[in-house]
Design a protein around this motif. Structure first.
Motif, PDB file in Angstrom:
ATOM      1  N   HIS A  47      46.641  64.178  90.509  1.00 39.77           N
ATOM      2  CA  HIS A  47      45.961  64.006  89.365  1.00 39.77           C
ATOM      3  C   HIS A  47      46.863  64.197  88.288  1.00 39.77           C
ATOM      4  N   SER A  48      47.346  65.610  88.484  1.00 41.98           N
ATOM      5  CA  SER A  48      48.658  65.836  87.412  1.00 41.98           C
ATOM      6  C   SER A  48      49.654  65.045  87.362  1.00 41.98           C
ATOM      7  N   MET A  49      50.194  64.785  88.721  1.00 42.58           N
ATOM      8  CA  MET A  49      51.588  63.221  88.567  1.00 42.58           C
ATOM      9  C   MET A  49      50.911  62.412  87.674  1.00 42.58           C
ATOM     10  N   ALA A  50      50.056  61.645  87.889  1.00 45.35           N
ATOM     11  CA  ALA A  50      49.415  60.588  87.377  1.00 45.35           C
ATOM     12  C   ALA A  50      49.205  60.447  85.903  1.00 45.35           C
ATOM     13  N   THR A  51      48.572  61.522  85.450  1.00 43.43           N
ATOM     14  CA  THR A  51      48.239  61.914  84.047  1.00 43.43           C
ATOM     15  C   THR A  51      49.708  62.145  83.436  1.00 43.43           C
ATOM     16  N   TRP A  52      50.573  62.934  83.957  1.00 39.89           N
ATOM     17  CA  TRP A  52      51.740  63.004  83.342  1.00 39.89           C
ATOM     18  C   TRP A  52      52.719  61.637  83.146  1.00 39.89           C
ATOM     19  N   HIS A  53      52.687  61.012  84.067  1.00 43.12           N
ATOM     20  CA  HIS A  53      53.243  59.510  84.195  1.00 43.12           C
ATOM     21  C   HIS A  53      52.736  59.021  83.091  1.00 43.12           C
ATOM     22  N   LEU A  54      51.509  58.686  82.967  1.00 45.31           N
ATOM     23  CA  LEU A  54      50.759  57.904  82.072  1.00 45.31           C
ATOM     24  C   LEU A  54      51.005  58.326  80.529  1.00 45.31           C
ATOM     25  N   GLN A  55      50.989  59.739  80.432  1.00 45.44           N
ATOM     26  CA  GLN A  55      51.433  60.525  79.376  1.00 45.44           C
ATOM     27  C   GLN A  55      52.580  60.128  78.608  1.00 45.44           C
ATOM     28  N   HIS A  56      53.653  59.784  79.551  1.00 47.62           N
ATOM     29  CA  HIS A  56      54.934  59.777  79.189  1.00 47.62           C
ATOM     30  C   HIS A  56      55.518  58.564  79.378  1.00 47.62           C
ATOM     31  N   GLY A  57      54.644  57.367  79.525  1.00 48.15           N
ATOM     32  CA  GLY A  57      55.107  56.104  79.190  1.00 48.15           C
ATOM     33  C   GLY A  57      55.342  55.230  80.512  1.00 48.15           C
ATOM     34  N   THR A  58      54.955  55.762  81.866  1.00 44.65           N
ATOM     35  CA  THR A  58      55.219  54.992  82.770  1.00 44.65           C
ATOM     36  C   THR A  58      54.233  53.956  82.747  1.00 44.65           C
ATOM     37  N   PRO A  59      54.334  52.592  83.103  1.00 44.06           N
ATOM     38  CA  PRO A  59      53.361  51.563  82.909  1.00 44.06           C
ATOM     39  C   PRO A  59      52.147  51.826  83.904  1.00 44.06           C
ATOM     40  N   SER A  60      50.995  51.518  83.673  1.00 43.71           N
ATOM     41  CA  SER A  60      49.796  51.876  84.604  1.00 43.71           C
ATOM     42  C   SER A  60      49.938  51.167  85.844  1.00 43.71           C
ATOM     43  N   LYS A  61      50.289  50.007  85.940  1.00 44.82           N
ATOM     44  CA  LYS A  61      50.707  49.246  87.094  1.00 44.82           C
ATOM     45  C   LYS A  61      51.720  50.211  88.120  1.00 44.82           C
TER      46      LYS A  61
END
Length: 117
Positions: free
Chosen positions: A60-74
């Motif tokens: 969950h931390s990894m997914a949240t971090w990526h979304l917050q830092h602009g990694t595309p949702s896909k």
């Protein structure tokens, strides 16, 4: 021994990836997720002074971090192995409000040379 965990962050995925790659302990025995989580992960966490968390919380931390830092949702969906983008977005919707404000501010800055704040 370095373990390569490309798509699976959870303990079960960790074991599947290790098995698929033929990764073993130095004595030749196979890696087991239970041991990685119960023994190794907890020991490293305690040594680093990290609050005790579940191994799955890293996912969950990894997914949240990526979304917050602009990694595309896909991309995040694919990293997590979710079958649909809606599953990812439903699970991590708590991250989206701040992302929407940031996107709006960026668009305003590009168009008008100002920010909304």
């Amino acid at each position: 021994m370095e373990l390569e965990v490309a798509q699976h962050v959870g303990a079960e995925g960790y074991e599947r990836t290790a098995e698929r790659n033929g990764q073993r302990k130095p004595d030749g025995t196979p890696l087991h997720a239970h041991n990685i989580v119960r023994r190794d992960f907890r020991k490293v966490s305690e040594k680093a002074g990290v609050t005790r968390i579940r191994f799955h919380d890293l996912r969950h931390s990894m997914a949240t971090w990526h979304l917050q830092h602009g990694t595309p949702s896909k991309i995040v969906q694919e990293m997590l192995g979710h079958s649909t983008i809606s599953m990812t977005l439903d699970t991590y919707s708590h991250v989206l409000p701040g992302m929407q404000r940031k996107a709006t501010d960026q668009m305003q800055a590009r168009l008008f040379g100002t920010s909304g704040r």
